[in-house]
Scaffold this active site. Structure first.
Site, PDB file in Angstrom:
ATOM      1  CD  GLU A   1      -9.037  -2.710  -0.637  1.00  0.00           C
ATOM      2  OE1 GLU A   1      -9.505  -2.808   0.513  1.00  0.00           O
ATOM      3  OE2 GLU A   1      -8.284  -3.581  -1.129  1.00  0.00           O
TER       4      GLU A   1
ATOM      5  CG  ASP B   1      -1.703  -1.257   1.450  1.00  0.00           C
ATOM      6  OD1 ASP B   1      -2.147  -1.839   0.452  1.00  0.00           O
ATOM      7  OD2 ASP B   1      -1.875  -1.666   2.620  1.00  0.00           O
TER       8      ASP B   1
HETATM    9  O1  FUB Z   1      -3.113  -3.600   3.572  1.00  0.00           O
HETATM   10  C1  FUB Z   1      -4.384  -3.815   4.120  1.00  0.00           C
HETATM   11  C2  FUB Z   1      -5.452  -3.481   3.141  1.00  0.00           C
HETATM   12  O2  FUB Z   1      -5.289  -4.258   1.968  1.00  0.00           O
HETATM   13  C3  FUB Z   1      -5.430  -2.059   2.643  1.00  0.00           C
HETATM   14  O3  FUB Z   1      -5.933  -1.120   3.536  1.00  0.00           O
HETATM   15  C4  FUB Z   1      -6.204  -2.233   1.395  1.00  0.00           C
HETATM   16  O4  FUB Z   1      -6.153  -1.141   0.519  1.00  0.00           O
HETATM   17  C5  FUB Z   1      -5.592  -3.483   0.823  1.00  0.00           C
HETATM   18  O5  FUB Z   1      -4.393  -3.227   0.133  1.00  0.00           O
END
Ligand code: FUB
Length: 340
Positions: A239, A32
């Protein structure tokens, strides 16, 4: 199924695709990546993946991260410096578990780390921590940002100096539990024929630690001006929001989650609406896909992650970067991380 990798795939590492970029970090697992240029250097604010032993599920329970490291680079070919632990979950008074994808911003000589973490009731909120340096250590505020919820904060500074936070994520990111405006543990996604849930935006207040307004929806529209339906999981928001500005236009990019794309949409102002354009990045090895886009020394770069270093283990990811190219009309050339 969310976030799982079959044992068969893991046992045959020769089957792994060869990436166009090497991991930037090889002694820890990182994911991320939110990249920014502060004072002429690249700073990367990633998640720090660990092997937690928690079984994989649709809510991402196996992403049980406990701290953040900040990385710095003086040049794109130079060393990637690990500046140590910038914030530990034990130093966040309200935190319960799962430090997910963070971001950072700088204003008036202070640096702000924004991070999603579940509180002690297992509800995600977005925290902020402050430092005098981009690398921390950061001092966490005693409570989450009032009015924040869900995950994946991304803070964008417009050219007039205004800061905006984009956030939200469905499934394990809990956005579907906030449809009524308050947390409803029974909250469900819309039906497949209903408009998909939308990411949120709120302008940050001058103190950088609070919202100056109630969060509102960020509309992502198709070419006909319609919202995407929940059933259109190739294109609807899941997301990993990110916003950057190029030639006076605002680019909103995001993960489509269960279809694993990084898609983007273009708008005329930070609030949108944004019109869908296509893909920035095709699916990568591992379930999640999460990125940032930043200009450095006149070139544009995509920061992303994949699970190649761990042999495909979806919760043990590694951050990478590659150059990003625009077409004459401002659209982005789609990147395939495995085509040289
Ligand atoms: O790394 C945890 C979660 O997985 C992140 O918050 C999301 O965007 C996904 O990458």
């Amino acid at each position: 199924e969310k976030n799982t990798t079959s044992d068969a795939a893991l046992s045959d590492t020769t089957a792994l695709p060869v990436g166009i970029s090497e991991p930037l970090v090889t002694d820890l697992y990182t994911a991320d990546p939110s990249a920014h240029v502060f004072d002429g250097k690249i700073y990367i604010y990633p998640s720090h993946d660990i092997e937690s032993g928690i079984p994989e599920d649709d809510l991402g329970s196996h992403f049980d991260m406990k701290d953040y490291h900040v990385y710095s680079m003086e040049s794109v070919d130079g060393p990637v410096i690990d500046n140590g632990v910038a914030l530990d979950i034990k130093d966040v008074p309200w935190a319960g578990r799962q430090m997910w994808a963070p971001d950072a911003a700088s204003k008036d000589g202070k640096y702000y780390l924004y991070f999603p973490v579940k509180d002690k009731n297992d509800v995600f909120g977005i925290g902020v921590a402050v430092s005098d340096t981009p690398t921390g250590p950061f001092q966490a505020e005693p409570a989450p940002i009032e009015g924040s919820f869900s995950i994946d904060p991304a803070v964008f500074q417009d050219e007039d100096g205004t800061f905006y936070m984009y956030f939200g994520g469905i499934w394990g990111g809990q956005l579907q539990k906030w449809r009524t405006g308050t947390y409803d543990p029974e909250g469900e996604l819309p039906g497949k024929d209903e408009p998909a849930l939308l990411p949120k935006i709120a302008r940050l207040a001058d103190d950088m630690k609070s919202f100056a307004e109630a969060p509102r929806d960020v509309q992502i529209l198709d070419a006909e001006g319609n919202l995407f339906l929940e059933g259109n999981n190739e294109q609807r928001f899941f997301e990993a929001a990110w916003v950057h500005k190029y030639n006076g236009k605002y680019y909103f990019s995001y993960s489509t989650g269960d279809t694993h794309n990084i898609a983007y949409a273009i708008g005329d102002n930070p609030y949108g609406p944004f019109t869908y354009q296509g893909l920035v990045l095709k699916p990568v090895l591992g379930w999640t896909n999460h990125h940032s886009i930043v200009e450095f020394q006149g070139k544009w770069y995509l920061f992303y992650h994949d699970s190649s270093l761990s042999g495909g283990r979806t919760f043990l990811r590694s951050i990478k970067m590659t150059e990003l190219t625009y077409n004459e009309d401002g659209t982005i050339q789609t990147i395939d991380a495995y085509v040289q």
